[in-house]
Design an enzyme around this catalytic site. Structure first.
Site, PDB file in Angstrom:
ATOM      1  N   SER A  28       1.338  -0.847  -0.039  1.00 17.04           N
ATOM      2  CA  SER A  28       0.032  -0.058   0.208  1.00 17.04           C
ATOM      3  C   SER A  28       0.648   1.122   0.032  1.00 17.04           C
ATOM      4  O   SER A  28       1.815   1.100   1.172  1.00 17.04           O
ATOM      5  CB  SER A  28      -0.664   0.020   1.242  1.00 17.04           C
ATOM      6  OG  SER A  28      -1.346   1.696   1.511  1.00 17.04           O
TER       7      SER A  28
ATOM      8  N   TYR B 206      -1.498  -1.135   9.925  1.00 16.95           N
ATOM      9  CA  TYR B 206      -1.677  -1.413   8.530  1.00 16.95           C
ATOM     10  C   TYR B 206      -0.765  -0.947   8.544  1.00 16.95           C
ATOM     11  O   TYR B 206       0.051  -2.131   6.822  1.00 16.95           O
ATOM     12  CB  TYR B 206      -3.026  -0.829   8.700  1.00 16.95           C
ATOM     13  CG  TYR B 206      -3.033  -0.725   6.952  1.00 16.95           C
ATOM     14  CD1 TYR B 206      -3.554  -1.995   6.619  1.00 16.95           C
ATOM     15  CD2 TYR B 206      -2.993  -0.211   6.540  1.00 16.95           C
ATOM     16  CE1 TYR B 206      -4.031  -1.764   4.683  1.00 16.95           C
ATOM     17  CE2 TYR B 206      -3.259   0.240   4.718  1.00 16.95           C
ATOM     18  CZ  TYR B 206      -3.871  -1.213   4.096  1.00 16.95           C
ATOM     19  OH  TYR B 206      -4.306  -1.400   3.066  1.00 16.95           O
TER      20      TYR B 206
END
Ligand code: NAI
Length: 260
Positions: free
Chosen positions: A152, A165
């Site tokens: 990401s 995350y």
């Protein structure tokens, strides 16, 4: 002679979290390019729905209920996928969850552990077990394979309130680089894809947030949300022989957001 490196006929691609979102976008493109497809997901009815959609492209499809946060389910899942489709030529460790917190200091340990279990343990086991299959195959004289981790932008940009995350996604890049170096001798390559802001169930909250529409999306040079289909071309490329000399890279697909 015609140049056809993107014809995936005879190849098998596995996509974890392939029953919706970015995973399904990649699976659909690879099926259209001729690959047989395995998708793993936790939701049986969504698996079934995606399986039917993919079968319409005339390729073999195997959908399996696998929770990638459970080591044994991943080990069994790879065995079953190879038994069902004969081999795995490319794997997309895509299954992921995105829990944040109102602030870092309020981020509970159980949230941290949950995010790590899917986004990091799950990727680790998926890639390790696929490597085991590919290395054995290489030793039998059938070398090659493409490993892909879905990271990401959170790995390389500060993703406030998403520390757990972000940490998993940074780890995916590091894991991919290590795998790439170790497995090049088997004709295998490993790369990471870094999506930007993509319209999927994961980002539904942001899509519904007017402040986000006003402040963030206008800063995307492409001036729109990314769509799962935007990942199809990269998935086909990474599964194809055209990418056989590309390894250890981080491929950003974000409409130009990170360079603006
Ligand atoms: P999504 O929520 O639409 O899809 C996630 C998929 O993972 C679903 O198929 C779900 O069933 C599966 N999954 C979740 N937990 C699982 C588990 N324990 N075992 C097996 N499967 C599981 O999300 P999206 O957006 O398609 O995300 C795909 C990947 O892309 C994720 O790794 C996410 O972190 C990453 N990503 C997404 C971005 C976005 O803007 N949507 C941005 C950057 C990265």
């Amino acid at each position: 002679m015609t140049y056809t490196p993107f014809d995936l006929s005879g190849k098998v691609a596995l996509v974890t979290g392939g029953n919706r979102g970015i995973g399904l976008g990649m699976a659909e493109a690879m099926a259209q390019a001729g690959a047989d497809i395995a998708i793993w997901g936790t939701n049986e009815s969504r698996n079934k729905e995606a399986e039917e959609k993919l079968k319409a492209y005339g390729v073999k499809v195997y959908a399996r209920q696998v929770n990638v946060a459970e080591e044994q389910e991943v080990v069994d899942g790879i065995d079953a996928t190879v038994a069902e489709l004969g081999r795995i030529d490319s794997v997309f460790a895509n299954a992921g969850i995105g829990y944040g917190a109102p602030s870092f200091v309020e981020m509970k340990t159980d949230v941290y552990r949950k995010v790590l279990s899917v986004n990091l343990d799950g990727v680790f086991w998926t890639l390790r077990e696929t490597c085991r299959h590919m290395v054995e195959r290489a030793k039998d004289g059938d070398a090659g394979g493409s490993l892909v981790g879905i990271a990401s932008l959170a790995a390389i940009e500060g993703a406030g309130k998403n520390e757990a995350y972000a940490a998993t996604k940074g780890a995916v890049i590091s894991m991919i680089r290590a795998i790439a170096v170790e497995h090049a001798r088997y004709g295998m390559r490993a790369n990471a894809i870094l999506p930007g802001w993509i319209a999927t169930d994961m980002t539904q909250g942001a899509q519904d947030n007017p402040a986000f529409a006003e402040k963030v999306i206008p800063r995307v040079p492409a001036r729109r949300w990314g769509e799962p289909e935007d990942f199809g071309g990269m998935a086909v490329y990474l599964s194809s022989d055209a990418s056989s000399y590309m390894s250890g890279q981080t491929l950003v697909i974000d409409g130009g957001y990170s360079i603006f």
